[in-house]
Every structure is written in C-alpha cells, then in structure tokens.
Design a protein around this motif. Structure first.
Motif, PDB file in Angstrom:
ATOM      1  N   LEU A  59     -18.645  79.500 -59.969  1.00  0.00           N
ATOM      2  CA  LEU A  59     -20.064  79.397 -59.659  1.00  0.00           C
ATOM      3  C   LEU A  59     -20.628  80.734 -59.188  1.00  0.00           C
ATOM      4  CD1 LEU A  59     -20.165  75.963 -57.799  1.00  0.00           C
ATOM      5  CD2 LEU A  59     -21.029  76.448 -60.089  1.00  0.00           C
ATOM      6  N   ALA A  60     -19.814  81.509 -58.493  1.00  0.00           N
ATOM      7  CA  ALA A  60     -20.276  82.807 -57.992  1.00  0.00           C
ATOM      8  C   ALA A  60     -20.596  83.769 -59.123  1.00  0.00           C
ATOM      9  CB  ALA A  60     -19.221  83.412 -57.068  1.00  0.00           C
ATOM     10  N   ARG A  61     -19.984  83.568 -60.283  1.00  0.00           N
ATOM     11  CA  ARG A  61     -20.220  84.457 -61.427  1.00  0.00           C
ATOM     12  C   ARG A  61     -21.414  84.016 -62.270  1.00  0.00           C
ATOM     13  NH1 ARG A  61     -14.509  83.813 -61.542  1.00  0.00           N
ATOM     14  NH2 ARG A  61     -14.651  82.356 -63.307  1.00  0.00           N
ATOM     15  N   ALA A  62     -21.993  82.867 -61.945  1.00  0.00           N
ATOM     16  CA  ALA A  62     -23.111  82.340 -62.727  1.00  0.00           C
ATOM     17  C   ALA A  62     -24.427  82.978 -62.291  1.00  0.00           C
ATOM     18  CB  ALA A  62     -23.181  80.830 -62.572  1.00  0.00           C
ATOM     19  N   ASP A  63     -25.443  82.790 -63.114  1.00  0.00           N
ATOM     20  CA  ASP A  63     -26.760  83.352 -62.809  1.00  0.00           C
ATOM     21  C   ASP A  63     -27.521  82.516 -61.793  1.00  0.00           C
ATOM     22  OD1 ASP A  63     -26.385  85.445 -64.586  1.00  0.00           O
ATOM     23  OD2 ASP A  63     -27.220  84.321 -66.279  1.00  0.00           O
ATOM     24  N   GLN A  64     -27.241  81.229 -61.731  1.00  0.00           N
ATOM     25  CA  GLN A  64     -27.947  80.351 -60.812  1.00  0.00           C
ATOM     26  C   GLN A  64     -27.387  80.449 -59.404  1.00  0.00           C
ATOM     27  OE1 GLN A  64     -27.357  76.681 -63.164  1.00  0.00           O
ATOM     28  NE2 GLN A  64     -29.590  76.529 -63.257  1.00  0.00           N
ATOM     29  N   ARG A  65     -28.240  80.137 -58.435  1.00  0.00           N
ATOM     30  CA  ARG A  65     -27.814  80.111 -57.032  1.00  0.00           C
ATOM     31  C   ARG A  65     -27.478  78.676 -56.639  1.00  0.00           C
ATOM     32  NH1 ARG A  65     -30.767  82.395 -52.456  1.00  0.00           N
ATOM     33  NH2 ARG A  65     -28.688  83.037 -51.782  1.00  0.00           N
ATOM     34  N   THR A  66     -26.346  78.510 -55.962  1.00  0.00           N
ATOM     35  CA  THR A  66     -25.863  77.179 -55.619  1.00  0.00           C
ATOM     36  C   THR A  66     -25.635  77.072 -54.115  1.00  0.00           C
ATOM     37  OG1 THR A  66     -24.714  77.074 -57.752  1.00  0.00           O
ATOM     38  CG2 THR A  66     -24.134  75.431 -56.105  1.00  0.00           C
ATOM     39  N   LEU A  67     -26.178  76.022 -53.510  1.00  0.00           N
ATOM     40  CA  LEU A  67     -25.877  75.680 -52.129  1.00  0.00           C
ATOM     41  C   LEU A  67     -24.794  74.613 -52.152  1.00  0.00           C
ATOM     42  CD1 LEU A  67     -26.509  75.955 -49.094  1.00  0.00           C
ATOM     43  CD2 LEU A  67     -28.219  74.138 -49.385  1.00  0.00           C
ATOM     44  N   VAL A  68     -23.673  74.889 -51.508  1.00  0.00           N
ATOM     45  CA  VAL A  68     -22.520  73.997 -51.522  1.00  0.00           C
ATOM     46  C   VAL A  68     -22.271  73.490 -50.109  1.00  0.00           C
ATOM     47  CG1 VAL A  68     -20.075  73.736 -52.071  1.00  0.00           C
ATOM     48  CG2 VAL A  68     -21.510  75.287 -53.436  1.00  0.00           C
ATOM     49  N   GLY A  69     -22.374  72.186 -49.912  1.00  0.00           N
ATOM     50  CA  GLY A  69     -22.047  71.588 -48.626  1.00  0.00           C
ATOM     51  C   GLY A  69     -20.618  71.072 -48.628  1.00  0.00           C
ATOM     52  N   MET A  70     -19.866  71.391 -47.578  1.00  0.00           N
ATOM     53  CA  MET A  70     -18.456  71.004 -47.491  1.00  0.00           C
ATOM     54  C   MET A  70     -18.229  70.250 -46.186  1.00  0.00           C
ATOM     55  SD  MET A  70     -16.604  74.343 -49.165  1.00  0.00           S
ATOM     56  CE  MET A  70     -15.378  73.290 -49.956  1.00  0.00           C
ATOM     57  N   ASP A  71     -17.601  69.105 -46.296  1.00  0.00           N
ATOM     58  CA  ASP A  71     -17.472  68.181 -45.174  1.00  0.00           C
ATOM     59  C   ASP A  71     -16.199  68.451 -44.377  1.00  0.00           C
ATOM     60  OD1 ASP A  71     -17.712  66.064 -43.432  1.00  0.00           O
ATOM     61  OD2 ASP A  71     -17.047  64.559 -44.869  1.00  0.00           O
TER      62      ASP A  71
END
Length: 287
Positions: A59-71
């Motif tokens: 995901l870090a190499r993709a163009d989109q920005r991602t918010l990832v929540g981890m429990d």
C-alpha cells in the motif's frame, strides 16, 4: 475534503501460528456509497501477521493514501520513571520499546510474542495481569492516558491471559512495527509518533468498542446493531458476517472514514506529551 483515499480496519490477533482466523480486514473507499467490504485472500486462507506487513508495504508504494486502523496497543503505560520495572534498564523511546520486544521474541516466527509475556525473566513480567503470576508486585491500575479518557476503560495491555487479553496481540504488533521501522520507509507513518502529511500509509490505533459506543450501541454482531452503527457513521449496508471480529473490522472502517474528516483527532493528541511514548487511540479527544 478528506485527506485519505481509502480506509482499512484490521481486527488483530496475537495467537500462535502463521495464520489467524481472528485477523479480519474491512475496506472502504472515500467516495463509496456502499458499506465496508471484508477483504479475503485469493487462496481463501486466513490472514497472517507477516501477510499484513507485506500488504502495508504494498500500500505504501501505491498512489492513493490509506488510513489503516489496527486493533492493538501501540505502546505501554509510560510513567515519569519509565515504563519498565524499576530494577531494569529503561527504554527512552517507543522505538526502543519495539526493539526490546523484538529482542525478547526474535526466536519465534510470524511475529508471535509469547516470550514477552510468559518468560518471568522478561522486562514485562512484573506488570503482567494474569492469575498464574499474580502477586504483590503486580499492578492492576496501569493504563495509558488515552485509555484513562475512556469510560469504561479498555483492558490494560498487561492483561495477558484469559478473557479480553490484550498483551499478546499488542506485543506481536510491536514486533511488526519494529520490522517496518527497520525498513525506514518514509511512506509509512505510525501515528501519533510520526508526522503524517507526506505518508501514503498512516497506521493508527483503534478500539472498536469505542465506535459502537459513539453510535449508542453495545458491541455485538447482529445485523441490527451493525446496520444502526454503520448508519451513524454515514455508511451503507453491512456485508454478510459470521463472527464478532468481522463486525469489528466493518464498523471500524466506517468510523475511520467518518472521523477522519475531523482535523482535531489528528492534531490534538500529539500535543499531549505522553502520547509521543504511549500512543493514542484514534477517535479519543482528551477531556
């Protein structure tokens, strides 16, 4: 305008083994009119912690920005005298804490963190909340500041055995964070320890029960509860689910998208001095 293009919520697990049924992932696009989608692997196997690490790197190499929540808890309670027992050498930063966990557990594969909580010679042992090792030196009131802001408070990270145990998954997550840090990829930020503006992937700590509570619901996975909670977060219909872990991931994905529009949730917690070492649960505003 939302600063993220997509949202992933990961219900985590500290169980032994390569794959864990308790790890569930829900996905939601920033512009989607439908509800969160549960992500499955092409081989139909369960997710595993190493697979999750590889997914984050992708995901870090993709163009989109991602918010990832981890429990899981990103850190431990951090009093002025230091987070470890008084007779141990203290760590000075959360990165040193993650490195210490890794050094204790490095002999175990798949980021399993059993040695950190079962070995009485480990730096964490005197603070573990478990029946097997209970004694006068054990502490039942060790909470991080972000947990103290919640009512009722979540279980402490040092609750490591029996129902509602938190420690195994959290220390396993710290091992994964240590690996991500060693790669030194500026496209991955772990909030609130890192600045997030230029990161493609922002990892934040979530507590799914908080999101149900925000919606006025009790945590459950019946369809009415999930539908009402999703409606509160302006999301669509729920997917088919059969276990609580799936429901928690689905609700968390919707909450991440809805709450991420509030800039205070990102800007205020890092101003709390202890948050730089203890971390912070996304969605909690200090009182």
């Amino acid at each position: 305008m939302n600063r993220f293009d997509r949202f992933l919520a990961i219900d985590w697990s500290g169980a032994m083994g390569e794959r864990q049924r308790g790890i569930q992932i829900a996905y939601l696009d920033s512009q989607s009119d439908t509800g969160p989608v549960l992500l499955r692997l092409p081989d139909a196997k369960n997710w595993g912690r190493v697979v999750i690490k590889n997914l984050l790197s992708k995901l870090a190499r993709a163009d989109q920005r991602t918010l990832v929540g981890m429990d899981f808890c990103f850190s431990v309670p951090w009093p002025d005298e230091g987070p470890l027992p008084e007779n141990r050498q203290q760590v000075e930063s959360v990165e040193e804490l993650w490195a210490l966990v890794e050094s204790i557990c490095s002999g175990d594969a798949h980021y399993y963190a059993g040695p950190a909580i079962r070995n009485l010679s480990s730096d964490f042992a005197p603070y573990i909340l478990c029946d097997r090792y209970r004694g006068p030196e054990f502490r039942f009131d060790r909470f991080r500041e972000t947990e103290r802001q919640l009512s009722p408070k979540p279980a402490s990270i040092y609750h490591c055995m029996g129902a509602k145990q938190v420690g195994p998954g959290s220390f396993a997550g710290m091992r994964m964070f240590h690996t991500l840090r060693s790669v030194n990829d500026p496209r991955i930020a772990i909030w609130p320890f890192d600045p997030i503006d230029n990161a493609n992937v922002v990892l934040c700590e979530i507590y799914p029960s908080l999101f149900y509570q925000m919606a006025g619901m009790k945590r459950a996975y019946d369809r009415a509860t999930i539908a009402n909670t999703l409606a509160y977060f302006h999301s669509g219909s729920p997917p088919e689910m059969s276990i609580q872990d799936e429901a928690d991931a689905v609700i968390s994905a919707a909450a991440l998208r809805a709450l991420s529009y509030n800039p205070d949730l990102f800007s205020y917690p890092p101003k709390v001095p202890v948050a730089h070492k203890e971390g912070w649960i996304f969605g909690v505003l200090p009182s």
